[in-house]
Design an enzyme around this catalytic site. Structure first.
Site, PDB file in Angstrom:
ATOM      1  CG  HIS A  84      -1.909   0.972   1.397  1.00 43.42           C
ATOM      2  ND1 HIS A  84      -1.666   2.266   1.773  1.00 43.42           N
ATOM      3  CD2 HIS A  84      -3.239   0.886   1.195  1.00 43.42           C
ATOM      4  CE1 HIS A  84      -2.815   2.936   1.808  1.00 43.42           C
ATOM      5  NE2 HIS A  84      -3.784   2.122   1.456  1.00 43.42           N
TER       6      HIS A  84
ATOM      7  CE  LYS B  33      -7.145  -0.304   6.102  1.00 41.69           C
ATOM      8  NZ  LYS B  33      -7.896   0.154   4.947  1.00 41.69           N
TER       9      LYS B  33
ATOM     10  CG  ASP C 179       0.467  -2.567   6.197  1.00 41.12           C
ATOM     11  OD1 ASP C 179      -0.509  -2.768   6.935  1.00 41.12           O
ATOM     12  OD2 ASP C 179       0.413  -1.892   5.155  1.00 41.12           O
TER      13      ASP C 179
ATOM     14  CD  GLN D 139      -6.801  -4.913   3.807  1.00 39.94           C
ATOM     15  OE1 GLN D 139      -7.772  -5.627   4.048  1.00 39.94           O
ATOM     16  NE2 GLN D 139      -6.929  -3.636   3.483  1.00 39.94           N
TER      17      GLN D 139
ATOM     18  CB  CYS E 274      -3.568   3.174  -1.658  1.00 45.08           C
ATOM     19  SG  CYS E 274      -4.890   4.321  -1.325  1.00 45.08           S
TER      20      CYS E 274
HETATM   21  N1  PLP Z   1      -1.806  -0.928   4.579  1.00 46.15           N
HETATM   22  C1  PLP Z   1      -2.727  -1.679   3.979  1.00 46.15           C
HETATM   23  C2  PLP Z   1      -2.358  -3.073   3.553  1.00 46.15           C
HETATM   24  C3  PLP Z   1      -4.005  -1.183   3.761  1.00 46.15           C
HETATM   25  O1  PLP Z   1      -4.917  -1.943   3.157  1.00 46.15           O
HETATM   26  C4  PLP Z   1      -4.304   0.131   4.185  1.00 46.15           C
HETATM   27  C5  PLP Z   1      -5.624   0.729   3.926  1.00 46.15           C
HETATM   28  O2  PLP Z   1      -6.305   0.415   2.997  1.00 46.15           O
HETATM   29  C6  PLP Z   1      -3.319   0.863   4.817  1.00 46.15           C
HETATM   30  C7  PLP Z   1      -2.077   0.309   5.006  1.00 46.15           C
HETATM   31  C8  PLP Z   1      -3.545   2.259   5.304  1.00 46.15           C
HETATM   32  O3  PLP Z   1      -4.415   2.246   6.389  1.00 46.15           O
HETATM   33  P1  PLP Z   1      -4.938   3.613   7.031  1.00 46.15           P
HETATM   34  O4  PLP Z   1      -5.494   4.411   5.899  1.00 46.15           O
HETATM   35  O5  PLP Z   1      -5.981   3.153   7.998  1.00 46.15           O
HETATM   36  O6  PLP Z   1      -3.790   4.267   7.679  1.00 46.15           O
END
Ligand code: PLP
Length: 405
Positions: free
Chosen positions: A121, A224, A198, A201, A364
């Site tokens: 992301h 999420k 990270d 998900q 993203c």
């Molecule tokens: N990392 C992953 C794998 C994501 O799917 C997302 C959000 O879609 C993020 C990071 C970013 O999360 P946030 O916007 O809650 O900071």
């Protein structure tokens, strides 16, 4: 006993169809999951009985707020098998990764290497590019395989004695592919590097023993995992957190301030400058407790079945190509696809008119889209309250899109 999806669904006011939102086939959980009554109630109870700032005043409301906030930290720590002192509240995964890029990144300099992957992301790409531009680090990326996984065979040549951090997603937000963490940790250890995962998900699918993964940092977002937005977590190994300088300065994060200099509080408060997201933290803890109390083994089987139903339905469809693994092993219930010749935004828009919420676009993850030479995908991301009707509604909608072409 079979997983009782109707009982789970009934706990989500927005999904019942008797409120202002009509019966919705909500398949955009990877972007934000819905929130159960228990979490809303916990936040309302806090706001109406203990709203005050934390770690400041000594009146009883303030003490109740501090107890609730620190209690939330303990609940979240339990959820990830950690100590409360290792849980830093942030505003989400993005801010957690930025925190590491600044505070851990502060000790990195020219020639030090950070390894990410093509499947990340943007929140796990851009902070490292900013660090590269600030400190002169070298940023490298693992490529993706044709079925949407990280190509871990490339660890051997991409990890070197200059690698300081391997920062990867635990589960890819476009393809759902789950990373083989043990393999990454082995490669990192051999090079003396740390690993950041990270977990945005991954964590929505249940509690984890994060310290047992062998990584240095783990990040996730509340919204999420059935919690509120504006809250997330950076878990860090104690020795790493203790050795890092602050990211932001202000109230809360200090031991003593004079006009000349400041000494800092110990972690986690060192990394929580200013009034923290108190009610969201309480909501996040309620979400962690709610999730832990669900039939998670049943939910896993249920979601695997729905994922298989979706992949099966898509497989026979003219013009549809899956973007990601073809099976349900080592993948989260996230299914991406393209539908030739339509742009994913158009497919998502038409599906919306059928009461089906999916996301269409680059999610993203533009580097991954570029690596596939596509503008984006349609992505259905499932949560434990989804049912076979939701999947069928999506497939029916797609058949109607097809018929219009
Ligand atoms: N990392 C992953 C794998 C994501 O799917 C997302 C959000 O879609 C993020 C990071 C970013 O999360 P946030 O916007 O809650 O900071």
């Amino acid at each position: 006993m079979a997983f009782d999806v109707a009982a789970v669904r009934a706990q989500f006011p927005i999904l019942t169809g008797d409120g202002p939102v009509p019966r919705l086939h909500y398949l955009d959980n990877g972007a934000t999951a819905q929130i159960p009554r228990a979490v809303l109630d916990a936040m309302a109870a806090h706001e109406t009985t203990a709203r005050a700032n934390v770690h400041r005043s000594v009146h009883r409301l303030a003490e109740a707020a501090t107890r609730a906030y620190e209690g939330a930290r303990e609940s979240v720590a339990r959820f990830v098998g950690a100590q409360a002192s290792q849980v830093v509240f942030t505003s989400g995964t993005t801010s957690a990764i930025n925190l590491v890029a600044h505070a851990f990144g502060a000790r990195l300099g020219p020639g030090d290497e950070v390894l990410i992957s093509t499947l990340e992301h943007h929140s796990n790409i851009v902070p490292w590019q900013l660090l590269r531009d600030r400190n002169g680090i070298v940023l490298k990326a693992l490529p993706a395989t044709t079925d949407g996984r990280m190509d871990l065979d490339r660890l051997d040549d991409l990890v070197t004695e200059r690698t300081r951090l391997i920062a990867l997603t635990h589960a890819a937000n476009v393809t759902g592919a789950v990373t083989d963490v043990a393999r990454v940790v082995t490669a990192a250890r051999a090079a003396g590097a740390e690993v950041l995962l990270d977990g945005a998900q991954m964590v929505p699918h249940g509690p984890l023993d994060v310290p047992a993964l062998g990584v240095g940092f783990y990040c996730f977002s509340g919204h999420k995992m059935f919690g509120p937005n504006g809250i997330g977590v950076l878990w860090g190994r104690s020795d790493l957190l203790e050795s890092m300088p602050p990211f932001m300065g202000g109230g809360e994060m200090i031991a003593h301030v004079s006009l000349e200099q400041t000494s800092y509080a110990a972690p986690p408060m060192r990394f929580e400058a200013g009034t923290p997201p108190i009610t969201p933290a309480i909501g996040l803890a309620a979400a962690a407790d709610w999730l832990s109390a669900q039939d998670l083994a049943g939910a896993e089987t249920h979601l695997k079945n729905l994922t298989a139903q979706l992949i099966d339905g898509l497989s026979g469809m003219q013009g549809v190509s899956l973007v990601g693994p073809a099976g349900t092993q080592a993948r989260m219930p996230v299914v991406s696809f393209t539908m030739d010749p339509l742009h994913p935004h158009d497919v998502a828009q038409i599906l919306d008119s059928h009461g089906v919420a999916v996301r269409g676009g680059h999610h993203c993850a533009q580097p991954y889209m570029d690596s596939r030479d596509i503008a984006g995908t349609v992505r259905a991301s499932l949560a434990l309250y989804n049912d076979a009707d939701d999947v069928e509604a999506l497939l029916r909608g797609l058949r109607e899109v097809r018929a219009l072409l």
